[in-house]
Design a protein around this motif. Structure first.
Motif, PDB file in Angstrom:
ATOM      1  N   GLN A 119       0.851  -1.220   0.004  1.00 30.24           N
ATOM      2  CA  GLN A 119      -0.061  -0.131  -0.031  1.00 30.24           C
ATOM      3  C   GLN A 119       0.887   1.180  -0.096  1.00 30.24           C
ATOM      4  O   GLN A 119       0.458   2.127  -0.482  1.00 30.24           O
ATOM      5  N   ASP A 120       1.896   1.181   0.781  1.00 27.24           N
ATOM      6  CA  ASP A 120       2.927   2.619   0.658  1.00 27.24           C
ATOM      7  C   ASP A 120       3.579   2.556  -0.794  1.00 27.24           C
ATOM      8  O   ASP A 120       3.476   3.588  -1.075  1.00 27.24           O
ATOM      9  N   LEU A 121       3.742   1.414  -1.303  1.00 25.71           N
ATOM     10  CA  LEU A 121       4.193   1.455  -2.548  1.00 25.71           C
ATOM     11  C   LEU A 121       3.172   2.222  -3.709  1.00 25.71           C
ATOM     12  O   LEU A 121       3.639   2.912  -4.470  1.00 25.71           O
ATOM     13  N   LYS A 122       1.893   1.665  -3.478  1.00 32.57           N
ATOM     14  CA  LYS A 122       0.969   2.221  -4.383  1.00 32.57           C
ATOM     15  C   LYS A 122       0.730   3.644  -4.059  1.00 32.57           C
ATOM     16  O   LYS A 122       0.595   4.644  -5.019  1.00 32.57           O
ATOM     17  N   ASP A 123       0.772   4.210  -2.834  1.00 38.39           N
ATOM     18  CA  ASP A 123       0.499   5.527  -2.575  1.00 38.39           C
ATOM     19  C   ASP A 123       1.871   6.454  -2.891  1.00 38.39           C
ATOM     20  O   ASP A 123       1.791   7.237  -3.378  1.00 38.39           O
ATOM     21  N   PHE A 124       2.938   5.778  -2.886  1.00 37.51           N
ATOM     22  CA  PHE A 124       4.166   6.371  -3.282  1.00 37.51           C
ATOM     23  C   PHE A 124       4.244   6.526  -4.897  1.00 37.51           C
ATOM     24  O   PHE A 124       4.391   7.825  -5.532  1.00 37.51           O
ATOM     25  N   ALA A 125       3.570   5.811  -5.621  1.00 38.35           N
ATOM     26  CA  ALA A 125       3.316   5.828  -7.112  1.00 38.35           C
ATOM     27  C   ALA A 125       2.333   7.095  -7.403  1.00 38.35           C
ATOM     28  O   ALA A 125       2.484   7.775  -8.294  1.00 38.35           O
ATOM     29  N   ARG A 126       1.264   7.190  -6.546  1.00 34.72           N
ATOM     30  CA  ARG A 126       0.070   8.083  -6.739  1.00 34.72           C
ATOM     31  C   ARG A 126       0.691   9.271  -6.589  1.00 34.72           C
ATOM     32  O   ARG A 126       0.467  10.306  -7.164  1.00 34.72           O
ATOM     33  N   GLU A 127       1.688   9.690  -5.414  1.00 35.24           N
ATOM     34  CA  GLU A 127       2.087  10.817  -5.028  1.00 35.24           C
ATOM     35  C   GLU A 127       2.809  11.474  -6.014  1.00 35.24           C
ATOM     36  O   GLU A 127       2.707  12.606  -6.249  1.00 35.24           O
ATOM     37  N   TYR A 128       3.636  10.850  -6.766  1.00 29.20           N
ATOM     38  CA  TYR A 128       4.342  11.402  -7.998  1.00 29.20           C
ATOM     39  C   TYR A 128       3.965  11.524  -9.265  1.00 29.20           C
ATOM     40  O   TYR A 128       4.262  11.558 -10.080  1.00 29.20           O
ATOM     41  N   GLY A 129       2.601  10.993  -9.190  1.00 28.26           N
ATOM     42  CA  GLY A 129       1.721  11.156 -10.691  1.00 28.26           C
ATOM     43  C   GLY A 129       1.982  10.094 -11.539  1.00 28.26           C
ATOM     44  O   GLY A 129       1.988  10.326 -12.760  1.00 28.26           O
ATOM     45  N   CYS A 130       2.415   9.013 -11.109  1.00 26.16           N
ATOM     46  CA  CYS A 130       2.366   7.973 -11.891  1.00 26.16           C
ATOM     47  C   CYS A 130       1.233   7.370 -12.608  1.00 26.16           C
ATOM     48  O   CYS A 130       0.005   7.447 -11.826  1.00 26.16           O
ATOM     49  N   PRO A 184      -1.715   4.628 -12.957  1.00 27.38           N
ATOM     50  CA  PRO A 184      -1.973   3.710 -12.044  1.00 27.38           C
ATOM     51  C   PRO A 184      -1.500   2.243 -12.297  1.00 27.38           C
ATOM     52  O   PRO A 184      -2.014   1.887 -13.259  1.00 27.38           O
ATOM     53  N   PRO A 185      -0.895   1.551 -11.539  1.00 27.32           N
ATOM     54  CA  PRO A 185      -0.161   0.275 -11.840  1.00 27.32           C
ATOM     55  C   PRO A 185      -1.533  -0.750 -11.699  1.00 27.32           C
ATOM     56  O   PRO A 185      -2.353  -0.759 -11.052  1.00 27.32           O
ATOM     57  N   ARG A 186      -1.317  -1.963 -12.376  1.00 31.84           N
ATOM     58  CA  ARG A 186      -2.507  -2.855 -12.430  1.00 31.84           C
ATOM     59  C   ARG A 186      -1.854  -3.875 -11.530  1.00 31.84           C
ATOM     60  O   ARG A 186      -3.022  -4.702 -10.922  1.00 31.84           O
ATOM     61  N   TYR A 187      -0.989  -4.003 -10.915  1.00 36.28           N
ATOM     62  CA  TYR A 187      -0.400  -4.741  -9.759  1.00 36.28           C
ATOM     63  C   TYR A 187       0.547  -4.347  -8.836  1.00 36.28           C
ATOM     64  O   TYR A 187       1.637  -3.538  -9.597  1.00 36.28           O
ATOM     65  N   THR A 188       0.704  -4.370  -7.578  1.00 35.22           N
ATOM     66  CA  THR A 188       1.886  -4.027  -6.690  1.00 35.22           C
ATOM     67  C   THR A 188       2.118  -5.160  -5.865  1.00 35.22           C
ATOM     68  O   THR A 188       1.255  -5.814  -5.474  1.00 35.22           O
ATOM     69  N   ASP A 189       3.432  -5.033  -5.692  1.00 33.22           N
ATOM     70  CA  ASP A 189       3.963  -6.238  -4.673  1.00 33.22           C
ATOM     71  C   ASP A 189       5.132  -5.587  -4.160  1.00 33.22           C
ATOM     72  O   ASP A 189       5.773  -4.918  -4.548  1.00 33.22           O
ATOM     73  N   VAL A 190       5.287  -6.065  -2.802  1.00 34.63           N
ATOM     74  CA  VAL A 190       6.640  -5.788  -2.019  1.00 34.63           C
ATOM     75  C   VAL A 190       7.192  -7.014  -1.354  1.00 34.63           C
ATOM     76  O   VAL A 190       6.265  -7.877  -0.835  1.00 34.63           O
ATOM     77  N   ARG A 191       8.427  -7.276  -1.688  1.00 36.46           N
ATOM     78  CA  ARG A 191       9.168  -8.752  -1.177  1.00 36.46           C
ATOM     79  C   ARG A 191      10.630  -7.927  -0.373  1.00 36.46           C
ATOM     80  O   ARG A 191      11.474  -8.017  -1.147  1.00 36.46           O
ATOM     81  N   TYR A 192      10.626  -7.840   0.865  1.00 37.04           N
ATOM     82  CA  TYR A 192      11.637  -7.735   1.625  1.00 37.04           C
ATOM     83  C   TYR A 192      12.652  -6.647   0.942  1.00 37.04           C
ATOM     84  O   TYR A 192      13.663  -6.900   0.513  1.00 37.04           O
ATOM     85  N   GLY A 193      12.131  -5.472   1.074  1.00 37.95           N
ATOM     86  CA  GLY A 193      13.126  -4.203   0.547  1.00 37.95           C
ATOM     87  C   GLY A 193      13.188  -4.244  -0.965  1.00 37.95           C
ATOM     88  O   GLY A 193      13.502  -3.128  -1.386  1.00 37.95           O
ATOM     89  N   GLU A 194      12.158  -4.917  -1.751  1.00 37.61           N
ATOM     90  CA  GLU A 194      12.087  -4.659  -3.089  1.00 37.61           C
ATOM     91  C   GLU A 194      10.654  -4.655  -3.526  1.00 37.61           C
ATOM     92  O   GLU A 194       9.966  -5.302  -2.904  1.00 37.61           O
TER      93      GLU A 194
END
Length: 227
Positions: free
Chosen positions: A36-47, A49-59
Motif C-alpha cells: 500500500q505504501d508503494l501504491k501511495d508512493f506511485a500516486r504521490e508522484y503522478g505515475c 495507476p499500476p495494474r499490480y503492486t507487490d513488495v518483498r523484503y526491501g524490493e
C-alpha cells in the motif's frame, strides 16, 4: 496496512504477476514498507495507476499495461523518497529508492521489450527535442519581454524628460510673468510719482502767481496813496 508475504530472504522469490504486464522494480525499500505504501508512493508522484503492486523484503514491483506507463514510472520515481502511506500503522523515515525496468536487472531483453525500449528512447529523444524547443521559445519570449521592458523604460524616460521640459518651460513663463508684473508695478509707481511731481509744480506755480498778484496789488495801493 498489510504486507504481501514473500520468501525468507531479499529477492529470494521472484515476483508473481498478473498477466504479461510491463514491470518496474523499486529497489531500496525499508523493511517495514508495504505494497500500500508503494501504491501511495506511485500516486504521490503522478505515475499512471499500476495494474499490480507487490513488495518483498526491501524490493517492490509495479506492473503496468504499457511500456510507456512503465517508462513514465521509472522517470518519476527513480531517486525519490518513499514514506509511510496514509493511515499506516507502521513508521519509518523517508527513504530514497531506485526505480528501473525489470529487464535492466537481469541483462536480457526479448525482442518485444527491445522494441519497447527503442520506442522509449525515441520518445525520450522527442521529449528532449520538445524540451529544447520549449526552452528556445521561452528564451525568445523572455527576449520579447525584455525588449518590451526596455521600450517601456525608454518611454518612461521620454515621459520624464518631457515632464521636466514642460516644468522648466512653465517655470520660465512664470518668471517672465513675474518680471512683467514687476515692470508694470514699476511703471505705475513711476507714473504716480510723476503725477505727484506735476501736482507739486502746479501748486508751486499757483503760490508764485498769488504772491505776484499780491505784490502788484500792494504796489497799486501805494501808488494810489501817493497820488
Amino acid at each position: 496496512f498489510s504486507r504481501r508475504r514473500g520468501g525468507p530472504g531479499r529477492n529470494s522469490t521472484p515476483f508473481m504477476s498478473r498477466g504479461r504486464g510491463y514491470k518496474v522494480i523499486i529497489d531500496g525499500l525499508p523493511d517495514q514498507a508495504s505494497w500500500q505504501d508503494l501504491k501511495d508512493f506511485a500516486r504521490e508522484y503522478g505515475c499512471p495507476p499500476p495494474r499490480y503492486t507487490d513488495v518483498r523484503y526491501g524490493e517492490g514491483l509495479l506492473e503496468f499495461d504499457s511500456a510507456r506507463d512503465a517508462d513514465d514510472a521509472v522517470r518519476k520515481l527513480d531517486g525519490r523518497r518513499i514514506r509511510p502511506g496514509r493511515g499506516a500503522r507502521h513508521d519509518y523515515p523517508p527513504t530514497r529508492v531506485k526505480a528501473y525496468d525489470e529487464d535492466d536487472r537481469g541483462g536480457k531483453k526479448n525482442d518485444s521489450r527491445s522494441r519497447s525500449s527503442s520506442r522509449s528512447r525515441d520518445r525520450r529523444r522527442r521529449d528532449d527535442r520538445d524540451r529544447r524547443y520549449r526552452d528556445r521559445s521561452r528564451d525568445r519570449s523572455y527576449d520579447r519581454k525584455d525588449r518590451r521592458r526596455r521600450d517601456d523604460d525608454d518611454d518612461d524616460d521620454y515621459d520624464r524628460r518631457d515632464r521636466r521640459d514642460r516644468d522648466r518651460d512653465s517655470d520660465r513663463k512664470r518668471d517672465r510673468d513675474d518680471d512683467d508684473d514687476d515692470d508694470r508695478r514699476d511703471r505705475r509707481r513711476k507714473d504716480h510719482d510723476d503725477d505727484d511731481d506735476k501736482k507739486d509744480d502746479r501748486r508751486e506755480r499757483t503760490r508764485d502767481d498769488d504772491d505776484d498778484r499780491k505784490k502788484d496789488d500792494k504796489d497799486d495801493d501805494e501808488d494810489d496813496r501817493r497820488d
